[in-house]
Write a protein that holds these residues in place. Structure first.
Motif, PDB file in Angstrom:
ATOM      1  N   GLU A 120       6.063  -4.721 -11.023  1.00 54.84           N
ATOM      2  CA  GLU A 120       6.943  -3.895 -11.011  1.00 54.84           C
ATOM      3  C   GLU A 120       7.246  -3.017  -9.973  1.00 54.84           C
ATOM      4  OE1 GLU A 120       9.461  -3.883 -13.142  1.00 54.84           O
ATOM      5  OE2 GLU A 120       8.635  -5.363 -14.607  1.00 54.84           O
ATOM      6  N   GLY A 121       6.083  -3.061  -8.837  1.00 52.10           N
ATOM      7  CA  GLY A 121       6.255  -2.343  -7.793  1.00 52.10           C
ATOM      8  C   GLY A 121       5.504  -1.114  -7.960  1.00 52.10           C
ATOM      9  N   LEU A 122       4.714  -1.015  -9.001  1.00 49.48           N
ATOM     10  CA  LEU A 122       4.191   0.307  -9.121  1.00 49.48           C
ATOM     11  C   LEU A 122       2.745   0.639  -8.509  1.00 49.48           C
ATOM     12  CD1 LEU A 122       4.940   1.932 -12.617  1.00 49.48           C
ATOM     13  CD2 LEU A 122       6.042   2.081 -10.365  1.00 49.48           C
ATOM     14  N   LEU A 123       2.369  -0.746  -8.221  1.00 52.69           N
ATOM     15  CA  LEU A 123       1.016  -0.596  -7.629  1.00 52.69           C
ATOM     16  C   LEU A 123       0.828  -1.945  -6.570  1.00 52.69           C
ATOM     17  CD1 LEU A 123      -1.817  -0.275 -10.282  1.00 52.69           C
ATOM     18  CD2 LEU A 123      -1.257   1.354  -8.650  1.00 52.69           C
ATOM     19  N   GLN A 124       0.014  -1.856  -5.700  1.00 53.50           N
ATOM     20  CA  GLN A 124      -0.434  -2.964  -4.526  1.00 53.50           C
ATOM     21  C   GLN A 124      -1.422  -3.793  -4.836  1.00 53.50           C
ATOM     22  OE1 GLN A 124       0.037  -1.318  -0.843  1.00 53.50           O
ATOM     23  NE2 GLN A 124       1.915  -2.389  -0.462  1.00 53.50           N
ATOM     24  N   SER A 125      -1.653  -5.048  -4.703  1.00 52.31           N
ATOM     25  CA  SER A 125      -2.921  -5.850  -4.989  1.00 52.31           C
ATOM     26  C   SER A 125      -3.224  -6.605  -3.813  1.00 52.31           C
ATOM     27  CB  SER A 125      -2.895  -6.264  -6.081  1.00 52.31           C
ATOM     28  OG  SER A 125      -2.134  -7.648  -6.083  1.00 52.31           O
ATOM     29  N   VAL A 126      -4.423  -6.857  -3.543  1.00 48.76           N
ATOM     30  CA  VAL A 126      -4.979  -7.823  -2.644  1.00 48.76           C
ATOM     31  C   VAL A 126      -6.036  -8.585  -3.090  1.00 48.76           C
ATOM     32  CG1 VAL A 126      -5.870  -8.033  -0.248  1.00 48.76           C
ATOM     33  CG2 VAL A 126      -4.404  -6.119  -0.639  1.00 48.76           C
ATOM     34  N   LYS A 127      -5.834  -9.914  -3.062  1.00 48.92           N
ATOM     35  CA  LYS A 127      -6.897 -10.731  -3.432  1.00 48.92           C
ATOM     36  C   LYS A 127      -8.016 -10.891  -2.530  1.00 48.92           C
ATOM     37  CE  LYS A 127      -3.784 -13.808  -6.570  1.00 48.92           C
ATOM     38  NZ  LYS A 127      -3.495 -15.040  -6.604  1.00 48.92           N
ATOM     39  N   GLY A 128      -9.104 -11.440  -2.902  1.00 45.87           N
ATOM     40  CA  GLY A 128     -10.362 -11.893  -2.112  1.00 45.87           C
ATOM     41  C   GLY A 128     -11.119 -10.560  -1.612  1.00 45.87           C
ATOM     42  N   PRO A 129     -12.041 -10.972  -1.038  1.00 48.89           N
ATOM     43  CA  PRO A 129     -13.065  -9.976  -0.534  1.00 48.89           C
ATOM     44  C   PRO A 129     -12.298  -8.567   0.186  1.00 48.89           C
ATOM     45  CG  PRO A 129     -13.669 -12.186   0.331  1.00 48.89           C
ATOM     46  CD  PRO A 129     -12.388 -12.142  -0.259  1.00 48.89           C
ATOM     47  N   TYR A 130     -12.872  -7.619  -0.109  1.00 46.77           N
ATOM     48  CA  TYR A 130     -12.444  -6.274   0.221  1.00 46.77           C
ATOM     49  C   TYR A 130     -11.036  -6.135  -0.399  1.00 46.77           C
ATOM     50  CZ  TYR A 130     -16.280  -6.540   3.485  1.00 46.77           C
ATOM     51  OH  TYR A 130     -17.741  -6.854   3.918  1.00 46.77           O
ATOM     52  N   GLY A 131     -10.702  -6.918  -1.456  1.00 47.83           N
ATOM     53  CA  GLY A 131      -9.261  -6.677  -2.062  1.00 47.83           C
ATOM     54  C   GLY A 131      -9.394  -5.786  -3.161  1.00 47.83           C
ATOM     55  N   GLY A 132      -8.462  -5.727  -3.806  1.00 46.64           N
ATOM     56  CA  GLY A 132      -8.432  -4.623  -5.184  1.00 46.64           C
ATOM     57  C   GLY A 132      -6.963  -4.196  -5.138  1.00 46.64           C
ATOM     58  N   PHE A 133      -7.061  -2.955  -5.820  1.00 50.48           N
ATOM     59  CA  PHE A 133      -5.587  -2.362  -6.229  1.00 50.48           C
ATOM     60  C   PHE A 133      -5.496  -1.209  -5.276  1.00 50.48           C
ATOM     61  CE2 PHE A 133      -6.452  -4.856  -9.934  1.00 50.48           C
ATOM     62  CZ  PHE A 133      -5.040  -5.658 -10.007  1.00 50.48           C
ATOM     63  N   ALA A 134      -4.372  -0.979  -4.832  1.00 52.82           N
ATOM     64  CA  ALA A 134      -3.878   0.406  -4.084  1.00 52.82           C
ATOM     65  C   ALA A 134      -2.691   0.627  -4.556  1.00 52.82           C
ATOM     66  CB  ALA A 134      -4.024   0.078  -2.612  1.00 52.82           C
ATOM     67  N   LEU A 135      -2.256   1.946  -4.270  1.00 48.31           N
ATOM     68  CA  LEU A 135      -0.825   2.630  -4.604  1.00 48.31           C
ATOM     69  C   LEU A 135       0.037   1.677  -3.816  1.00 48.31           C
ATOM     70  CD1 LEU A 135      -1.780   6.432  -4.770  1.00 48.31           C
ATOM     71  CD2 LEU A 135      -1.661   4.795  -6.575  1.00 48.31           C
ATOM     72  N   ALA A 136       1.233   1.839  -4.433  1.00 50.14           N
ATOM     73  CA  ALA A 136       2.616   1.318  -3.692  1.00 50.14           C
ATOM     74  C   ALA A 136       3.241   2.679  -3.283  1.00 50.14           C
ATOM     75  CB  ALA A 136       3.383   0.459  -4.614  1.00 50.14           C
ATOM     76  N   ALA A 137       4.201   2.457  -2.304  1.00 50.48           N
ATOM     77  CA  ALA A 137       4.912   3.569  -2.009  1.00 50.48           C
ATOM     78  C   ALA A 137       5.461   4.525  -2.813  1.00 50.48           C
ATOM     79  CB  ALA A 137       6.184   3.130  -1.119  1.00 50.48           C
ATOM     80  N   ALA A 138       5.885   3.891  -4.082  1.00 46.98           N
ATOM     81  CA  ALA A 138       6.671   4.841  -5.052  1.00 46.98           C
ATOM     82  C   ALA A 138       5.847   5.268  -6.185  1.00 46.98           C
ATOM     83  CB  ALA A 138       7.635   3.998  -5.848  1.00 46.98           C
ATOM     84  N   THR A 139       4.553   4.743  -6.137  1.00 50.90           N
ATOM     85  CA  THR A 139       3.651   5.140  -7.127  1.00 50.90           C
ATOM     86  C   THR A 139       3.562   6.555  -7.617  1.00 50.90           C
ATOM     87  OG1 THR A 139       2.374   3.394  -6.572  1.00 50.90           O
ATOM     88  CG2 THR A 139       1.367   4.730  -8.315  1.00 50.90           C
ATOM     89  N   LEU A 140       3.240   7.367  -6.655  1.00 52.14           N
ATOM     90  CA  LEU A 140       2.973   8.959  -7.075  1.00 52.14           C
ATOM     91  C   LEU A 140       4.329   9.576  -7.640  1.00 52.14           C
ATOM     92  CD1 LEU A 140       0.249   9.886  -4.483  1.00 52.14           C
ATOM     93  CD2 LEU A 140       0.024   9.335  -6.708  1.00 52.14           C
ATOM     94  N   GLN A 141       5.333   8.885  -7.246  1.00 55.70           N
ATOM     95  CA  GLN A 141       6.767   9.644  -7.697  1.00 55.70           C
ATOM     96  C   GLN A 141       7.308   9.094  -8.730  1.00 55.70           C
ATOM     97  OE1 GLN A 141       6.576  11.924  -5.495  1.00 55.70           O
ATOM     98  NE2 GLN A 141       5.066  10.986  -4.079  1.00 55.70           N
ATOM     99  N   THR A 142       6.555   8.178  -9.238  1.00 55.06           N
ATOM    100  CA  THR A 142       7.248   7.660 -10.495  1.00 55.06           C
ATOM    101  C   THR A 142       7.130   8.462 -11.811  1.00 55.06           C
ATOM    102  OG1 THR A 142       6.402   5.397  -9.683  1.00 55.06           O
ATOM    103  CG2 THR A 142       6.934   5.399 -12.139  1.00 55.06           C
ATOM    104  N   PRO A 143       8.259   8.649 -12.538  1.00 52.95           N
ATOM    105  CA  PRO A 143       8.277   9.195 -13.937  1.00 52.95           C
ATOM    106  C   PRO A 143       7.416   8.380 -14.832  1.00 52.95           C
ATOM    107  CG  PRO A 143      10.359   8.980 -13.087  1.00 52.95           C
ATOM    108  CD  PRO A 143       9.507   7.761 -12.186  1.00 52.95           C
ATOM    109  N   LEU A 144       6.669   9.150 -15.752  1.00 54.33           N
ATOM    110  CA  LEU A 144       6.004   8.563 -16.704  1.00 54.33           C
ATOM    111  C   LEU A 144       7.059   7.836 -17.510  1.00 54.33           C
ATOM    112  CD1 LEU A 144       3.512  11.473 -17.985  1.00 54.33           C
ATOM    113  CD2 LEU A 144       3.319   9.491 -15.983  1.00 54.33           C
TER     114      LEU A 144
END
Ligand code: FES
Ligand code: FES
Lengths: 163, 163
Positions: free
Chosen positions: B53-77
């Motif tokens: 839904e574009g609320l987070l980014q993710s990267v697979k593989g080594p050193y991967g994981g989850f990160a914020l997307a551009a809109a995350t912090l401005q997303t209403p609950l």
DNA sequence: GCATTAAAAGACATTGACGTCTTTTTTAAA
DNA sequence: TTTAAAAAAGACGTCAATGTCTTTTAATGC
């Protein structure tokens, strides 16, 4: 969903019994479930619970059925919630982290506190009798399942056509 | 219970990712679930949904994981609620009779209308970023499961004793 | 390429809310 | 006393929310 389906069934069932009472008669589960469009046996168990808790009276056998208890009409809706859903909605943290409290608040605590309190106070202050408004037909329709409601309207219109 | 457990997991997960982001690092599901005391794979699926839904980014593989997307912090609950629980709480009748509306109101409509609206407006107006307050340790504790929280405190106290 | 890491996907299990069916118990009327 | 009516009790079934486990896919460093 603020409340469970069971709460809805309990409240609607009690209101229907109250309506019948105002017409001087007892009602059976069959009639209630049919008129409101609510599952027969499931409703039975819920009304059962209400009898055990003193919110309704019941009589077995022919000419039996459900009737109001002395306290029914003066019962706050919060009591009904307590019997069906429990008080978790009001006592627990919205994130389900722990008992809700201002000392160790979750990130949403300050935003939801007032709303939760308003809801609780409303449910404490609203009695079953406060919900009995409007004329008989409108009242029944207002607590009947939507499809049933529509069905009743169709039948009514049809009858008018015939007449 | 106003919101589902899934909503809680989603929000807490996102907040933890945001916290890690502020420290300039990505996080894996393992770390999030461990630190928050949330089921690993279940959380994975929920974060997954957030990525779609574009609320987070993710990267697979080594050193991967989850990160914020551009809109995350401005997303209403409210957006989070929509993705996890749906909007039934706001759009439907509390007695589940039909879509909530003032034209054909249920007996409870007038009592709950304001409360439902307040809740909805609060959820619309509150952004993820609005919930990121307090220092790092307190913040983590505020979104961690109670038992885990207690456990961490004990360990901390024990360490202090040892030291 | 190969091994490793981590998310994504999907099969499966558990639990509680919701619902149905059958049997038992109680009551009233004939 | 027998019969019928209706609630009460309890076994069983279904479904959605929640949770676990395994396999697949993608990314990284060597
Ligand atoms: S602590 Fe979470 S709602 Fe009060
Ligand atoms: S119609 Fe029931 S809450 Fe609005």
């Amino acid at each position: 969903m603020l409340f469970s389906k069971s709460f809805g069934y309990a409240l609607r069932g009690i209101l229907y019994v109250a309506l019948a009472q105002s017409e001087g008669r007892r009602v059976q589960v069959d009639e209630i479930s049919e008129k409101l469009g609510v599952p027969r046996h499931f409703l039975g168990k819920i009304l059962n619970r209400m009898v055990k808790e003193g919110l309704l009276q019941s009589v077995k056998g022919p000419y039996g059925g459900f009737a109001l208890a002395a306290a029914t009409l003066q019962t706050p809706l919060l009591k009904l919630i307590e019997l069906t859903d429990g008080l978790g909605t009001f006592n627990n943290c919205v994130l389900r982290l722990h008992a809700c409290n201002a000392v160790n608040p979750c990130p949403l605590h300050h935003q939801v506190m007032d709303i939760k309190n308003n809801l609780q106070h409303m449910m404490m202050g609203t009695l079953v009798s406060d919900l009995m408004i409007g004329d008989r037909e409108a009242f029944i329709r207002s607590i009947a399942t939507e499809e049933l409601d529509g069905l009743l309207q169709k039948i009514t219109n049809h009858d008018e056509h015939d007449a």
